[in-house]
Design a protein around this motif. Sequence first.
Motif, PDB file in Angstrom:
ATOM      1  N   ALA A 160       1.009  -1.240  -0.024  1.00  0.00           N
ATOM      2  CA  ALA A 160      -0.131   0.085  -0.105  1.00  0.00           C
ATOM      3  C   ALA A 160       0.952   1.299  -0.048  1.00  0.00           C
ATOM      4  O   ALA A 160       1.789   1.269   0.744  1.00  0.00           O
ATOM      5  CB  ALA A 160      -1.014   0.116   1.245  1.00  0.00           C
ATOM      6  N   GLY A 161       0.653   2.067  -0.979  1.00  0.00           N
ATOM      7  CA  GLY A 161       1.470   3.283  -0.992  1.00  0.00           C
ATOM      8  C   GLY A 161       0.661   4.644  -1.458  1.00  0.00           C
ATOM      9  O   GLY A 161       0.957   5.184  -2.494  1.00  0.00           O
ATOM     10  N   GLY A 162      -0.433   4.956  -0.971  1.00  0.00           N
ATOM     11  CA  GLY A 162      -1.384   5.974  -1.510  1.00  0.00           C
ATOM     12  C   GLY A 162      -2.451   5.429  -2.376  1.00  0.00           C
ATOM     13  O   GLY A 162      -2.906   4.214  -2.342  1.00  0.00           O
ATOM     14  N   CYS A 163      -2.864   6.225  -3.560  1.00  0.00           N
ATOM     15  CA  CYS A 163      -3.555   5.709  -4.421  1.00  0.00           C
ATOM     16  C   CYS A 163      -3.252   4.561  -5.120  1.00  0.00           C
ATOM     17  O   CYS A 163      -2.276   4.431  -5.517  1.00  0.00           O
ATOM     18  CB  CYS A 163      -3.970   6.737  -5.504  1.00  0.00           C
ATOM     19  N   PHE A 164      -3.948   3.409  -5.231  1.00  0.00           N
ATOM     20  CA  PHE A 164      -3.614   2.171  -5.854  1.00  0.00           C
ATOM     21  C   PHE A 164      -3.447   2.410  -7.349  1.00  0.00           C
ATOM     22  O   PHE A 164      -2.699   1.564  -8.009  1.00  0.00           O
ATOM     23  CB  PHE A 164      -4.641   0.872  -5.550  1.00  0.00           C
ATOM     24  N   TRP A 165      -3.849   3.306  -8.047  1.00  0.00           N
ATOM     25  CA  TRP A 165      -3.648   3.528  -9.387  1.00  0.00           C
ATOM     26  C   TRP A 165      -2.423   3.600  -9.612  1.00  0.00           C
ATOM     27  O   TRP A 165      -1.807   2.952 -10.787  1.00  0.00           O
ATOM     28  CB  TRP A 165      -4.678   4.799  -9.980  1.00  0.00           C
ATOM     29  N   GLY A 166      -1.782   4.362  -9.067  1.00  0.00           N
ATOM     30  CA  GLY A 166      -0.182   4.696  -9.245  1.00  0.00           C
ATOM     31  C   GLY A 166       0.601   3.343  -8.985  1.00  0.00           C
ATOM     32  O   GLY A 166       1.623   2.934  -9.756  1.00  0.00           O
ATOM     33  N   ILE A 167       0.429   3.023  -7.833  1.00  0.00           N
ATOM     34  CA  ILE A 167       1.215   1.762  -7.263  1.00  0.00           C
ATOM     35  C   ILE A 167       0.854   0.285  -8.519  1.00  0.00           C
ATOM     36  O   ILE A 167       1.907  -0.182  -8.725  1.00  0.00           O
ATOM     37  CB  ILE A 167       0.928   1.320  -5.912  1.00  0.00           C
ATOM     38  N   ALA A 214      -4.603  -0.970  -1.623  1.00  0.00           N
ATOM     39  CA  ALA A 214      -3.617  -1.474  -1.765  1.00  0.00           C
ATOM     40  C   ALA A 214      -3.354  -2.375  -3.287  1.00  0.00           C
ATOM     41  O   ALA A 214      -4.347  -2.283  -3.933  1.00  0.00           O
ATOM     42  CB  ALA A 214      -3.362  -2.745  -0.801  1.00  0.00           C
ATOM     43  N   VAL A 215      -2.266  -2.956  -3.422  1.00  0.00           N
ATOM     44  CA  VAL A 215      -2.189  -3.607  -4.799  1.00  0.00           C
ATOM     45  C   VAL A 215      -1.366  -4.945  -4.342  1.00  0.00           C
ATOM     46  O   VAL A 215      -0.501  -5.274  -3.674  1.00  0.00           O
ATOM     47  CB  VAL A 215      -1.019  -3.092  -5.673  1.00  0.00           C
TER      48      VAL A 215
END
Length: 224
Positions: A49-56, A96-97
């Motif tokens: 997880a690191g903020g908005c999941f679109w970018g990760i 999360a991703v």
Amino acid sequence: MRIKSLFLAATLGLGALSLPATAMAEEVFDAPVATRQANERGLQTAIFAGGCFWGIEGVFSHVRGVTSAVSGYHGGSANTATYRQVSAGGTSHAEAVRVTYDPSVVRYDQLLQILFSVGADPTLVNRQGPDRGSQYRSAIVPVTAEQRAVAQAYVRQMGASGVWRSPIAARVESYQRFYPAEADHQDYMLNNPTSGYIRRWDAPKVAALRTQFPSLYRERFRTG
């Protein structure tokens, strides 16, 4: 209303949006190389997880050895695992991703280094980019004891490295159930390349991946 929604509303329909050269996603770091590696064979799963999941999701879909990157929710219950509820806050979920990868091509510790070099700033508390709330926290979610040992060692190593001016806020969280996000949030960068939010906050992360990790960068795949 979440800040991301406000930003999207302000930029919809602008097409070829011209952004200043200083419009970068986050400060890009040279995160330390992990001193401990997981002993893994065969396809493995990792959750970040690191903020908005679109970018990760967008970043990891460009990493060699990654065979799947799925956006979703982790940390809360099944009945709150929806975009509307998670983005409103208070569900215990993080965006999360779930990453599936071949450790013979890219190791777990290398995925951690990528996450905190170009994907997320590990010093920010409950926020990344324009998004605010515990649903945007930075977290590593090990799914095996081996991953947990590597993740804990890496968080300690980041704190001692001196790379960041602020304390490390990223957490190692216990694995619960991962809930895939709705279909329109999968492959979001691929399907929405002219989105103002994507161009401002997430496309620079992929560009940084290409620059900082050329041997691990590849053209992305469609996860769906």
